[in-house]
Motif scaffolding. Sequence first.
Motif, mmCIF file in Angstrom:
data_model
loop_
_atom_site.group_PDB
_atom_site.id
_atom_site.type_symbol
_atom_site.label_atom_id
_atom_site.label_comp_id
_atom_site.label_asym_id
_atom_site.label_seq_id
_atom_site.Cartn_x
_atom_site.Cartn_y
_atom_site.Cartn_z
ATOM 1 N N TYR A 179 56.566 3.530 -33.596
ATOM 2 C CA TYR A 179 56.266 2.524 -32.584
ATOM 3 C C TYR A 179 55.888 1.272 -33.377
ATOM 4 N N THR A 180 56.928 0.480 -33.687
ATOM 5 C CA THR A 180 56.761 -0.578 -34.690
ATOM 6 C C THR A 180 55.730 -1.631 -34.278
ATOM 7 N N LYS A 181 55.624 -1.919 -32.971
ATOM 8 C CA LYS A 181 54.616 -2.911 -32.546
ATOM 9 C C LYS A 181 53.226 -2.433 -32.964
ATOM 10 N N GLY A 182 52.986 -1.138 -32.843
ATOM 11 C CA GLY A 182 51.705 -0.574 -33.262
ATOM 12 C C GLY A 182 51.577 -0.615 -34.774
ATOM 13 N N ILE A 183 52.675 -0.366 -35.467
ATOM 14 C CA ILE A 183 52.646 -0.365 -36.941
ATOM 15 C C ILE A 183 52.310 -1.765 -37.466
ATOM 16 N N PHE A 184 52.896 -2.801 -36.860
ATOM 17 C CA PHE A 184 52.584 -4.188 -37.263
ATOM 18 C C PHE A 184 51.085 -4.413 -37.165
ATOM 19 N N SER A 185 50.517 -3.974 -36.049
ATOM 20 C CA SER A 185 49.102 -4.203 -35.826
ATOM 21 C C SER A 185 48.273 -3.340 -36.785
ATOM 22 N N PHE A 186 48.731 -2.115 -37.033
ATOM 23 C CA PHE A 186 47.989 -1.200 -37.913
ATOM 24 C C PHE A 186 47.888 -1.740 -39.336
ATOM 25 N N VAL A 187 49.011 -2.279 -39.873
ATOM 26 C CA VAL A 187 48.972 -2.714 -41.278
ATOM 27 C C VAL A 187 48.149 -3.985 -41.468
ATOM 28 N N GLY A 188 47.908 -4.711 -40.371
ATOM 29 C CA GLY A 188 47.062 -5.908 -40.467
ATOM 30 C C GLY A 188 47.793 -7.112 -41.036
ATOM 31 N N PHE A 189 47.200 -7.823 -41.993
ATOM 32 C CA PHE A 189 47.709 -9.043 -42.620
ATOM 33 C C PHE A 189 47.507 -10.263 -41.700
ATOM 34 N N GLU A 190 47.457 -11.432 -42.344
ATOM 35 C CA GLU A 190 47.210 -12.687 -41.624
ATOM 36 C C GLU A 190 48.469 -13.080 -40.850
ATOM 37 N N THR A 191 48.350 -13.161 -39.549
ATOM 38 C CA THR A 191 49.530 -13.443 -38.725
ATOM 39 C C THR A 191 49.358 -14.738 -37.942
ATOM 40 N N LYS A 192 50.379 -15.565 -38.001
ATOM 41 C CA LYS A 192 50.379 -16.772 -37.158
ATOM 42 C C LYS A 192 51.279 -16.485 -35.956
ATOM 43 N N TRP A 193 50.838 -16.906 -34.768
ATOM 44 C CA TRP A 193 51.636 -16.678 -33.561
ATOM 45 C C TRP A 193 52.351 -17.951 -33.165
ATOM 46 N N LEU A 194 53.630 -17.816 -32.895
ATOM 47 C CA LEU A 194 54.438 -18.961 -32.458
ATOM 48 C C LEU A 194 54.949 -18.667 -31.062
ATOM 49 N N GLU A 195 54.554 -19.472 -30.097
ATOM 50 C CA GLU A 195 54.988 -19.180 -28.723
ATOM 51 C C GLU A 195 56.398 -19.691 -28.480
ATOM 52 N N PHE A 196 57.159 -18.942 -27.716
ATOM 53 C CA PHE A 196 58.488 -19.441 -27.307
ATOM 54 C C PHE A 196 58.799 -18.954 -25.897
ATOM 55 N N HIS A 197 59.585 -19.747 -25.174
ATOM 56 C CA HIS A 197 59.910 -19.390 -23.795
ATOM 57 C C HIS A 197 60.977 -18.313 -23.758
ATOM 58 N N ASN A 198 60.769 -17.357 -22.867
ATOM 59 C CA ASN A 198 61.747 -16.280 -22.721
ATOM 60 C C ASN A 198 63.093 -16.856 -22.261
#
Length: 327
Positions: A179-198
Amino acid sequence: MKKLSIIVPCYNEEDVVSLFYQETHKAVTSIPDLDYEFIFIDDGSKDHTLDILRVLSCQDKNCHYLSFSRNFGKEAAMYAGLEQSCGDYCVIMDADLQHPPVLLASMYQALTQEGYDCCAGKRIGREGDGALRGFLSRSFYKIIQNMTHMDMSDGAGDFRMMNRKMVEAILQMKEYNRYTKGIFSFVGFETKWLEFHNVQRAAGTSKWNLGSLFSYAFDGILSFSTAPLKLPGILGAFLLLLSFLLGGLGLAQQIFFHHNMGTLYFVSDIVIFLSSLQMMMIFILGEYLSKDYLENKNRPIYIVREQDSKPAAANVYDITPIRRNAI
Ligand code: UDP
Ligand code: MG
């Protein structure tokens, strides 16, 4: 010169994959001093996706593909792409242009100049998804956030650029039920969020229906939370209290009011209700057990049938993109 690996899981994407390549190629080559490679993963497509990938890899030496022996799912395809990549940075993108290639430049800048390890796209709005799917998705992300206490917000998908350190951390997680979304969150690291319209997919159709989305959501919860395993305990304690209360009430009725005619219907209804709860609890236990069973088998996450270095058959295919929906 730094290199960016663009990882693209594809399942029956013949209508859009060459258009995706054109648009993304344009975006990535406009970033100065950056080498690139495309890694397309054909996830057992039954249409002409693989033919198109063969042509693209002949036309562009930076374009690679691997083709699975059957459909293993997007999670396996993303893992395979990361494993095959050799870039200093990796970005995962859907083939249907719902992940805007124009964001690549800002993502790259966040990693190289702003000191982030990861820059992830966050989709806002759910136009084209349908009201029911939107509502269910929002509810699911609320539930999973509460159960796992991890950052898995609605709209935060797989579209993200990562540095090699983060990619290696993800590759260390070799679980079969991914469940890769969970894996991204599990491994941590500094993340920048970029919003985009669907945006709607450029062509072709979504590979998900309500049933597969439900099972994906359930898998996500089971992979990253053991909270459901506590349910039988909580429910058991509640039912024990209830039984004391009902027993006390029945005794009091007999002693003080001499009513010994129980409400048979009510009692049988309670028995059926309790049996259904027991069944549900056994189901949850079974689900965890089956996941553990599959993990212990240590099966490969994916099996490759063909790779661009070893094509199974030469094929000439017209890859002129068909633009059906508006991008
Ligand atoms: N995909 C895949 N294997 C699957 C299902 C989907 O590789 O079993 C790919 C698909 O080709 C696309 C991406 O995953 O590139 C996202 O799929 P889709 O657009 O159908 O999902 P949605 O955007 O509707 O959530
Ligand atoms: Mg899509």
